[in-house]
Design an enzyme around this catalytic site. Sequence first.
Site, mmCIF file in Angstrom:
data_model
loop_
_atom_site.group_PDB
_atom_site.id
_atom_site.type_symbol
_atom_site.label_atom_id
_atom_site.label_comp_id
_atom_site.label_asym_id
_atom_site.label_seq_id
_atom_site.Cartn_x
_atom_site.Cartn_y
_atom_site.Cartn_z
ATOM 1 N N ASP A 54 -1.272 4.224 -4.173
ATOM 2 C CA ASP A 54 -2.188 5.365 -4.142
ATOM 3 C C ASP A 54 -1.486 6.714 -4.027
ATOM 4 O OD1 ASP A 54 -4.711 4.412 -4.434
ATOM 5 O OD2 ASP A 54 -5.214 4.401 -2.310
ATOM 6 N N LYS A 72 -9.015 10.083 0.425
ATOM 7 C CA LYS A 72 -9.334 9.650 -0.948
ATOM 8 C C LYS A 72 -10.572 8.771 -0.923
ATOM 9 C CE LYS A 72 -8.367 5.706 -1.725
ATOM 10 N NZ LYS A 72 -7.941 4.320 -1.843
HETATM 11 C C1 LIG Z 1 -6.872 -0.427 -3.685
HETATM 12 C C2 LIG Z 1 -6.549 1.048 -3.590
HETATM 13 O O1 LIG Z 1 -6.986 1.568 -2.348
HETATM 14 C C3 LIG Z 1 -7.297 1.805 -4.688
HETATM 15 O O2 LIG Z 1 -7.217 3.178 -4.527
HETATM 16 C C4 LIG Z 1 -5.086 1.309 -3.735
HETATM 17 O O3 LIG Z 1 -4.618 0.942 -5.004
HETATM 18 C C5 LIG Z 1 -4.228 0.731 -2.651
HETATM 19 O O4 LIG Z 1 -3.099 1.529 -2.605
HETATM 20 P P1 LIG Z 1 -2.057 1.456 -1.396
HETATM 21 O O5 LIG Z 1 -2.773 1.368 -0.093
HETATM 22 O O6 LIG Z 1 -1.097 2.578 -1.627
HETATM 23 O O7 LIG Z 1 -1.448 0.056 -1.674
HETATM 24 P P2 LIG Z 1 0.043 -0.462 -1.422
HETATM 25 O O8 LIG Z 1 0.467 -0.105 -0.043
HETATM 26 O O9 LIG Z 1 0.895 -0.074 -2.568
HETATM 27 O O10 LIG Z 1 -0.237 -2.030 -1.520
HETATM 28 C C6 LIG Z 1 -0.611 -2.848 -0.453
HETATM 29 C C7 LIG Z 1 -0.784 -4.246 -1.004
HETATM 30 O O11 LIG Z 1 -2.019 -4.329 -1.750
HETATM 31 C C8 LIG Z 1 -1.855 -5.124 -2.909
HETATM 32 N N1 LIG Z 1 -2.130 -4.305 -4.098
HETATM 33 C C9 LIG Z 1 -2.163 -2.938 -3.997
HETATM 34 C C10 LIG Z 1 -2.463 -2.166 -5.098
HETATM 35 C C11 LIG Z 1 -2.696 -2.830 -6.335
HETATM 36 N N2 LIG Z 1 -2.951 -2.119 -7.431
HETATM 37 N N3 LIG Z 1 -2.644 -4.178 -6.410
HETATM 38 C C12 LIG Z 1 -2.378 -4.934 -5.306
HETATM 39 O O12 LIG Z 1 -2.357 -6.146 -5.390
HETATM 40 C C13 LIG Z 1 -0.424 -5.649 -2.883
HETATM 41 O O13 LIG Z 1 -0.459 -6.926 -2.277
HETATM 42 C C14 LIG Z 1 0.292 -4.679 -1.971
HETATM 43 O O14 LIG Z 1 1.361 -5.278 -1.287
HETATM 44 N N1 LIG Z 2 0.904 8.130 8.256
HETATM 45 C C1 LIG Z 2 0.266 6.960 8.182
HETATM 46 N N2 LIG Z 2 -1.083 6.926 8.182
HETATM 47 C C2 LIG Z 2 -1.743 5.740 8.067
HETATM 48 N N3 LIG Z 2 -1.126 4.555 7.974
HETATM 49 C C3 LIG Z 2 0.211 4.527 7.981
HETATM 50 C C4 LIG Z 2 0.960 5.725 8.087
HETATM 51 N N4 LIG Z 2 2.251 5.390 8.071
HETATM 52 C C5 LIG Z 2 2.312 4.046 7.965
HETATM 53 N N5 LIG Z 2 1.096 3.519 7.919
HETATM 54 C C6 LIG Z 2 0.767 2.088 7.783
HETATM 55 O O1 LIG Z 2 0.146 1.909 6.498
HETATM 56 C C7 LIG Z 2 -0.869 0.916 6.554
HETATM 57 C C8 LIG Z 2 -2.082 1.333 5.724
HETATM 58 O O2 LIG Z 2 -2.606 2.507 6.205
HETATM 59 P P1 LIG Z 2 -3.705 3.398 5.402
HETATM 60 O O3 LIG Z 2 -4.484 4.105 6.439
HETATM 61 O O4 LIG Z 2 -3.061 4.196 4.360
HETATM 62 O O5 LIG Z 2 -4.577 2.293 4.707
HETATM 63 P P2 LIG Z 2 -5.745 2.457 3.680
HETATM 64 O O6 LIG Z 2 -6.596 3.626 4.066
HETATM 65 O O7 LIG Z 2 -6.420 1.122 3.594
HETATM 66 O O8 LIG Z 2 -5.047 2.792 2.324
HETATM 67 P P3 LIG Z 2 -5.611 2.600 0.847
HETATM 68 O O9 LIG Z 2 -6.946 3.225 0.758
HETATM 69 O O10 LIG Z 2 -4.569 3.347 0.057
HETATM 70 O O11 LIG Z 2 -5.628 1.134 0.616
HETATM 71 C C9 LIG Z 2 -1.164 0.685 8.038
HETATM 72 O O12 LIG Z 2 -0.737 -0.616 8.357
HETATM 73 C C10 LIG Z 2 -0.301 1.669 8.795
HETATM 74 O O13 LIG Z 2 0.325 1.078 9.933
#
Ligand SMILES: C[C@](O)(CO)[C@H](O)COP(=O)(O)OP(=O)(O)OC[C@H]1O[C@@H](n2ccc(N)nc2=O)[C@H](O)[C@@H]1O
Ligand SMILES: Nc1ncnc2c1ncn2[C@@H]1O[C@H](COP(=O)(O)OP(=O)(O)OP(=O)(O)O)[C@@H](O)[C@H]1O
Length: 379
Positions: free
Chosen positions: A231, A89
């Site tokens: 997400d 994404k």
């Molecule tokens: C910031 C983005 O990457 C934009 O696409 C996403 O909304 C993040 O989505 P995501 O990784 O699925 O996030 P989550 O795993 O649900 O959230 C991780 C942490 O980020 C913060 N969080 C996330 C999404 C959001 N809209 N507000 C937040 O404050 C919260 O503290 C949450 O505990």
């Molecule tokens: N299949 C998986 N792939 C990636 N991370 C995973 C998975 N399962 C659990 N996790 C945990 O989820 C957390 C976030 O991983 P991810 O790679 O989705 O982050 P991100 O790319 O920053 O996501 P976003 O863009 O939604 O904020 C990591 O701490 C990881 O240990």
Amino acid sequence: MSIGVSIAMPKRAICGTLPSNKVTIRFYPILFAQNCLTGWIHKPAYAHNGLSFPSSIKSDPLPKPMIPQANNQSTTMTGTSITEMAPAKVNLYLRICGRRDDGYHLLDSAVIFTAFGDQISLTPAATDSLTITGSFATALTNIADNPIVTRPMANSPAAPNLCMQALTAFRDAGGVMPPVAITLDKRIPVGAGLGGGSADAAAMLRALNAHADKSVTPETLHALATRLGADVPACLRAHALRMTGIGDQISSLSASMSLSPAPDAHAFMVLANPLIPLATKDVFAHLHSDGQGSAGDIDTLDISGLVGLGNDLEATACTLVPEIASLLSLLRQQHGCQIAAMSGSGASCFALFDSQPASQQACVALRKSGIWAEATHSL
Ligand SMILES: C[C@](O)(CO)[C@H](O)COP(=O)(O)OP(=O)(O)OC[C@H]1O[C@@H](n2ccc(N)nc2=O)[C@H](O)[C@@H]1O
Ligand SMILES: Nc1ncnc2c1ncn2[C@@H]1O[C@H](COP(=O)(O)OP(=O)(O)OP(=O)(O)O)[C@@H](O)[C@H]1O
């Protein structure tokens, strides 16, 4: 319940070459006795290719597979396995619009998905298991001992992988799926703002609902996705979307919007990451501004215009990982680069290019500088 874990890790390559690892995690015992191997095999074979996955009677209009492949479907079937793409994404822009009482932030963001991504495959098995292969397998299993991860993740790798979380959540919601051996080919950097974990969870939900003995309704699937991560609902659809709410309210980008340089063409881009993971939670926790608020009417903007709306998380992410600012400046110096920005909560950045060759040349140049980079295009 006892949990058996078997790990096989070939010696890692260092410097520029990412480690190629294979990690297998098995879950004992069989939790769903009614879905034993015998039951699985004696179900009618999948109509198209003799697949021994159960054929399910689907009365609900389920979300269709989203990712075009050779046969124009996201799910491909090879022998007895189902394969599902989990596209990365990219947040073209990201505006913070407020904060909920539970601490989650309200967003306005346009996202696209790329041809580059992870891949999951599901094979009938006696017990549930998860095998992780690919460049970033180690990042999901042994963070402290991983040369590509130089700062510890706030989110412990001990938490179940999102693939297993999706499987459990699907069954808890009434979906019936016999034991399955999952292989996750982890190509998207972890904790990178490219939604890798969310993409994997969403790919699991799509594949499970398409092939389960008993599927769940689209509404249930959306609710499951929301619970697995902010997400995940967007990744479930995996096409150009505008997300609002905490990311859970999604709508297709206006058809009038020119997201591609030409009809039926793709937007060429490079994804790049300094290989310093940055937890989403940490960026939100350190946010030092209220954000610019909603972008309002975006229908007249093209893809570069959308990127120009900015990412309200970028300044905070650059404070936490200063290498992001250097990466953005390097991307902007590449020949043919139209615009560059950070995706999501970082540390990944992306740049749009005016041609595919330009994006490929930039990718080579970045890799020579020791940066993780992928030349890809929008779906
Ligand atoms: C910031 C983005 O990457 C934009 O696409 C996403 O909304 C993040 O989505 P995501 O990784 O699925 O996030 P989550 O795993 O649900 O959230 C991780 C942490 O980020 C913060 N969080 C996330 C999404 C959001 N809209 N507000 C937040 O404050 C919260 O503290 C949450 O505990
Ligand atoms: N299949 C998986 N792939 C990636 N991370 C995973 C998975 N399962 C659990 N996790 C945990 O989820 C957390 C976030 O991983 P991810 O790679 O989705 O982050 P991100 O790319 O920053 O996501 P976003 O863009 O939604 O904020 C990591 O701490 C990881 O240990």
